[in-house]
Design an enzyme around this catalytic site. Sequence first.
Site, PDB file in Angstrom:
ATOM      1  N   HIS A 116       0.824  -1.211   0.000  1.00 55.46           N
ATOM      2  CA  HIS A 116       0.000   0.000   0.000  1.00 55.46           C
ATOM      3  C   HIS A 116       0.860   1.264   0.000  1.00 55.46           C
ATOM      4  CE1 HIS A 116      -3.507   2.510   1.419  1.00 55.46           C
ATOM      5  NE2 HIS A 116      -2.509   3.219   1.938  1.00 55.46           N
ATOM      6  N   GLU A 117       1.808   1.335   0.951  1.00 57.94           N
ATOM      7  CA  GLU A 117       2.610   2.546   1.072  1.00 57.94           C
ATOM      8  C   GLU A 117       3.499   2.774  -0.149  1.00 57.94           C
ATOM      9  OE1 GLU A 117       1.897   4.651   3.183  1.00 57.94           O
ATOM     10  OE2 GLU A 117       0.773   3.469   4.641  1.00 57.94           O
ATOM     11  N   HIS A 175       1.803   4.619  -2.796  1.00 56.88           N
ATOM     12  CA  HIS A 175       1.920   6.071  -2.655  1.00 56.88           C
ATOM     13  C   HIS A 175       3.270   6.552  -3.180  1.00 56.88           C
ATOM     14  CE1 HIS A 175      -1.778   6.430  -0.516  1.00 56.88           C
ATOM     15  NE2 HIS A 175      -1.366   5.857   0.596  1.00 56.88           N
TER      16      HIS A 175
END
Length: 291
Positions: free
Chosen positions: A204-205, A208
């Site tokens: 997920h990170e 980003h």
Amino acid sequence: MARRVTAVSLACLLAAGSTPPLRLEAAPAADCAVHALRVPWPRSPKPEDVAKVMAEVVDKLAGRTPPAQITVPTWVHVITGGARPVSDTDVEAQIEALNSAYGGVHGGVDTGVRFKLEGVTFDENALWFTDPVGNERPMKEELHRGDAGTLNLYIAQLSTQMLGFSSYPFWYAESPGLDGVVIDWRSLPGGTLADYNRGFTGVHEIGHWFGLFHPFENGCAAPGDGIDDTPMEARPTVGCPPEKDTCTNPGTDPTHNFMDYAYDRCMSEFTREQAERMHQMWAVYRHTSVA
């Protein structure tokens, strides 16, 4: 900012022990509990940044062709407070989880992104370990390796209110030393964080880090997260619902998307247009290490 309020409202519940930790990049709202106000929060993009960044990407892409395949040189920095909670095997399992997720093994598309482990550092520093947000600058300034196309993944212990945080590619020019991703060691594959221990916090990170926003960015208002094939959603997914539909726009909420907040066992995919956006962002902001 509705998205900040939504995320922080959940964070305030966390402080009271009502919900699990979030993959959160937001500042606390004024009406949060005192406990939450005392927690330092990482930098966060603003909802209006989606439209601004998309316009910038279109402009800067002129004459450039994004690469079909990207191999990301990756440095992992394990921070400890004494005893080492993370082994070389744990790090390798996290890299494998990244390559499986970005390779479409669990569902969705193969994004054409892979991660190559260049090295692992181990550093004992109790301050960095227990507060990587408050010590982000000194930690990263000492440990950071490589350039805009090198992923620096820092593993430490975050508070009960977040699982990880990331920089965005469009921040690199202004703050190259702060580039990278920080995740909680307990979120690694086989970790002790129930519901968040398949390594998908890192997935997920790093999304980003590649320039993807949350699918609930801007709620039900255009441009959402700037991706057409991730239907808009009014609020983050919590837990593991079979389905939810929080906007009147076409499509149900992308609850299984790696950029939402569902439990790890319910996350399974990136979309075709998310993959395209990663490659565009790489070409514009991280092209120095294109494979």
